[in-house]
Scaffold this motif. Structure first.
Motif, PDB file in Angstrom:
ATOM      1  N   ARG A  46     -41.172 186.107-107.791  1.00 25.53           N
ATOM      2  CA  ARG A  46     -41.080 185.041-106.789  1.00 25.53           C
ATOM      3  C   ARG A  46     -42.140 185.200-105.711  1.00 25.53           C
ATOM      4  O   ARG A  46     -42.678 184.213-105.206  1.00 25.53           O
ATOM      5  CB  ARG A  46     -39.663 184.979-106.214  1.00 25.53           C
ATOM      6  N   GLU A  47     -42.492 186.448-105.386  1.00 22.83           N
ATOM      7  CA  GLU A  47     -43.589 186.676-104.433  1.00 22.83           C
ATOM      8  C   GLU A  47     -44.928 186.274-105.050  1.00 22.83           C
ATOM      9  O   GLU A  47     -45.817 185.794-104.343  1.00 22.83           O
ATOM     10  CB  GLU A  47     -43.617 188.130-103.965  1.00 22.83           C
ATOM     11  N   LEU A  48     -45.070 186.452-106.360  1.00 26.53           N
ATOM     12  CA  LEU A  48     -46.287 185.986-107.025  1.00 26.53           C
ATOM     13  C   LEU A  48     -46.406 184.461-106.948  1.00 26.53           C
ATOM     14  O   LEU A  48     -47.509 183.926-106.775  1.00 26.53           O
ATOM     15  CB  LEU A  48     -46.323 186.447-108.486  1.00 26.53           C
ATOM     16  N   ILE A  49     -45.288 183.766-107.062  1.00 26.26           N
ATOM     17  CA  ILE A  49     -45.307 182.303-106.920  1.00 26.26           C
ATOM     18  C   ILE A  49     -45.765 181.926-105.516  1.00 26.26           C
ATOM     19  O   ILE A  49     -46.628 181.054-105.340  1.00 26.26           O
ATOM     20  CB  ILE A  49     -43.919 181.706-107.254  1.00 26.26           C
ATOM     21  N   ALA A  50     -45.217 182.594-104.492  1.00 25.91           N
ATOM     22  CA  ALA A  50     -45.641 182.334-103.113  1.00 25.91           C
ATOM     23  C   ALA A  50     -47.131 182.638-102.939  1.00 25.91           C
ATOM     24  O   ALA A  50     -47.851 181.901-102.252  1.00 25.91           O
ATOM     25  CB  ALA A  50     -44.803 183.170-102.145  1.00 25.91           C
ATOM     26  N   THR A  51     -47.590 183.691-103.585  1.00 26.00           N
ATOM     27  CA  THR A  51     -49.000 184.087-103.484  1.00 26.00           C
ATOM     28  C   THR A  51     -49.913 183.037-104.095  1.00 26.00           C
ATOM     29  O   THR A  51     -50.910 182.644-103.475  1.00 26.00           O
ATOM     30  CB  THR A  51     -49.222 185.444-104.189  1.00 26.00           C
ATOM     31  N   ILE A  52     -49.601 182.580-105.323  1.00 21.52           N
ATOM     32  CA  ILE A  52     -50.519 181.662-105.999  1.00 21.52           C
ATOM     33  C   ILE A  52     -50.589 180.313-105.272  1.00 21.52           C
ATOM     34  O   ILE A  52     -51.656 179.711-105.171  1.00 21.52           O
ATOM     35  CB  ILE A  52     -50.171 181.491-107.509  1.00 21.52           C
ATOM     36  N   VAL A  53     -49.483 179.866-104.717  1.00 21.82           N
ATOM     37  CA  VAL A  53     -49.491 178.604-103.970  1.00 21.82           C
ATOM     38  C   VAL A  53     -50.284 178.765-102.677  1.00 21.82           C
ATOM     39  O   VAL A  53     -51.139 177.934-102.350  1.00 21.82           O
ATOM     40  CB  VAL A  53     -48.050 178.116-103.683  1.00 21.82           C
ATOM     41  N   SER A  54     -50.028 179.836-101.947  1.00 25.20           N
ATOM     42  CA  SER A  54     -50.734 180.066-100.686  1.00 25.20           C
ATOM     43  C   SER A  54     -52.233 180.240-100.915  1.00 25.20           C
ATOM     44  O   SER A  54     -53.052 179.738-100.139  1.00 25.20           O
ATOM     45  CB  SER A  54     -50.156 181.297 -99.985  1.00 25.20           C
ATOM     46  N   HIS A  55     -52.581 180.929-101.995  1.00 30.93           N
ATOM     47  CA  HIS A  55     -53.991 181.107-102.351  1.00 30.93           C
ATOM     48  C   HIS A  55     -54.638 179.747-102.654  1.00 30.93           C
ATOM     49  O   HIS A  55     -55.741 179.452-102.172  1.00 30.93           O
ATOM     50  CB  HIS A  55     -54.103 182.054-103.548  1.00 30.93           C
ATOM     51  N   GLY A  56     -53.958 178.936-103.437  1.00 31.63           N
ATOM     52  CA  GLY A  56     -54.487 177.607-103.761  1.00 31.63           C
ATOM     53  C   GLY A  56     -54.632 176.719-102.543  1.00 31.63           C
ATOM     54  O   GLY A  56     -55.546 175.889-102.478  1.00 31.63           O
ATOM     55  N   ASN A  57     -53.768 176.921-101.552  1.00 31.64           N
ATOM     56  CA  ASN A  57     -53.839 176.147-100.312  1.00 31.64           C
ATOM     57  C   ASN A  57     -54.777 176.779 -99.291  1.00 31.64           C
ATOM     58  O   ASN A  57     -54.889 176.287 -98.173  1.00 31.64           O
ATOM     59  CB  ASN A  57     -52.443 175.981 -99.712  1.00 31.64           C
ATOM     60  N   GLN A  58     -55.419 177.874 -99.668  1.00 32.00           N
ATOM     61  CA  GLN A  58     -56.382 178.575 -98.828  1.00 32.00           C
ATOM     62  C   GLN A  58     -55.789 179.001 -97.481  1.00 32.00           C
ATOM     63  O   GLN A  58     -56.459 178.991 -96.455  1.00 32.00           O
ATOM     64  CB  GLN A  58     -57.645 177.730 -98.623  1.00 32.00           C
ATOM     65  N   CYS A  59     -54.518 179.375 -97.509  1.00 33.11           N
ATOM     66  CA  CYS A  59     -53.850 179.864 -96.301  1.00 33.11           C
ATOM     67  C   CYS A  59     -53.986 181.387 -96.291  1.00 33.11           C
ATOM     68  O   CYS A  59     -53.267 182.093 -97.006  1.00 33.11           O
ATOM     69  CB  CYS A  59     -52.377 179.444 -96.290  1.00 33.11           C
ATOM     70  N   LYS A  60     -54.925 181.879 -95.506  1.00 33.76           N
ATOM     71  CA  LYS A  60     -55.246 183.311 -95.512  1.00 33.76           C
ATOM     72  C   LYS A  60     -54.048 184.160 -95.104  1.00 33.76           C
ATOM     73  O   LYS A  60     -53.762 185.181 -95.734  1.00 33.76           O
ATOM     74  CB  LYS A  60     -56.429 183.585 -94.594  1.00 33.76           C
ATOM     75  N   PHE A  61     -53.338 183.766 -94.039  1.00 32.30           N
ATOM     76  CA  PHE A  61     -52.202 184.567 -93.583  1.00 32.30           C
ATOM     77  C   PHE A  61     -51.157 184.689 -94.689  1.00 32.30           C
ATOM     78  O   PHE A  61     -50.732 185.786 -95.044  1.00 32.30           O
ATOM     79  CB  PHE A  61     -51.567 183.988 -92.321  1.00 32.30           C
ATOM     80  N   CYS A  62     -50.707 183.558 -95.246  1.00 28.20           N
ATOM     81  CA  CYS A  62     -49.647 183.579 -96.249  1.00 28.20           C
ATOM     82  C   CYS A  62     -50.098 184.247 -97.544  1.00 28.20           C
ATOM     83  O   CYS A  62     -49.333 184.997 -98.158  1.00 28.20           O
ATOM     84  CB  CYS A  62     -49.138 182.170 -96.523  1.00 28.20           C
ATOM     85  N   THR A  63     -51.334 184.005 -97.963  1.00 30.47           N
ATOM     86  CA  THR A  63     -51.834 184.647 -99.177  1.00 30.47           C
ATOM     87  C   THR A  63     -51.815 186.156 -99.023  1.00 30.47           C
ATOM     88  O   THR A  63     -51.326 186.875 -99.907  1.00 30.47           O
ATOM     89  CB  THR A  63     -53.272 184.176 -99.500  1.00 30.47           C
ATOM     90  N   THR A  64     -52.327 186.648 -97.909  1.00 27.18           N
ATOM     91  CA  THR A  64     -52.408 188.093 -97.708  1.00 27.18           C
ATOM     92  C   THR A  64     -51.015 188.701 -97.566  1.00 27.18           C
ATOM     93  O   THR A  64     -50.725 189.756 -98.138  1.00 27.18           O
ATOM     94  CB  THR A  64     -53.281 188.407 -96.483  1.00 27.18           C
ATOM     95  N   ALA A  65     -50.129 188.029 -96.829  1.00 24.95           N
ATOM     96  CA  ALA A  65     -48.770 188.542 -96.627  1.00 24.95           C
ATOM     97  C   ALA A  65     -47.999 188.624 -97.939  1.00 24.95           C
ATOM     98  O   ALA A  65     -47.352 189.631 -98.231  1.00 24.95           O
ATOM     99  CB  ALA A  65     -48.021 187.659 -95.627  1.00 24.95           C
TER     100      ALA A  65
END
Length: 186
Positions: A46-65
């Motif tokens: 589930r954290e991988l799902i949050a990561t891939i979406v945040s990465h695609g949205n170019q949200c640096k804070f959320c992707t890194t977290a």
């Protein structure tokens, strides 16, 4: 610099959730249910799902977290990085490849998810509830990504903050700390 006054010791989403605790409560509750509640998808998945979406949205804070949280759950630093580079060659199951693809497409637009992706996920063993939860987690992280970036929240001054945050997410979840966050002031 954030567009509204936020506590300087609370970068990213935490500052926003503390700014408006009333609106934060249902968001935190939904996140806790989806990312830490009972599921046939692991917390790491589930954290991988949050990561891939945040990465695609170019949200640096959320992707890194969420990369840091996924890494902590998975006990390694390779998988989250690999899914950001190429889902199809990442070291995850075919089911997770299909679900991560659905999540990535949902992050772009819900209309980008087609019967082809759903059939692929089902053929790889994904259940209807796993598909449902993947789309809902992806939609929720679109909200988070736009919330964080739309109000120009600050990134942490020290990159080590993400490891502290990941530890908090893994060991405490997405609920508000009972003591609040004043202890993070320096």
């Amino acid at each position: 610099m954030p567009y509204i006054p936020l506590e300087s010791h609370l970068p990213g989403i935490t500052g926003l959730l503390e700014y408006s605790k009333e609106s934060a409560a249902p968001i935190r509750e939904l996140t806790q249910i989806l990312l830490r509640g009972p599921s046939t998808l692991s917390e790491g998945d589930r954290e991988l799902i949050a990561t891939i979406v945040s990465h695609g949205n170019q949200c640096k804070f959320c992707t890194t977290a969420h990369t840091a949280a996924a890494d902590l759950y998975l006990g390694e630093n390779d998988t989250a990085q690999k899914i950001k580079e190429n889902i199809e060659t990442a070291p995850v199951s075919e089911k997770m490849k299909a679900l991560l693809t659905i999540a990535k497409l949902t992050g772009q637009s819900g209309k980008n998810v087609t019967p082809t992706e759903i059939e692929r996920a089902k053929a790889a063993g994904a259940t209807d509830i796993e598909i449902h939860d993947t789309v809902l987690i992806a939609a929720l992280f679109c909200l988070y990504n736009r919330y964080v970036d739309g109000l120009a929240t600050a990134l942490p001054a020290d990159a080590g903050y993400y490891n502290v945050l990941a530890d908090r997410l893994v060991n405490h979840g997405y609920t508000r700390l009972p003591q609040g966050y004043d202890h993070l002031k320096k």
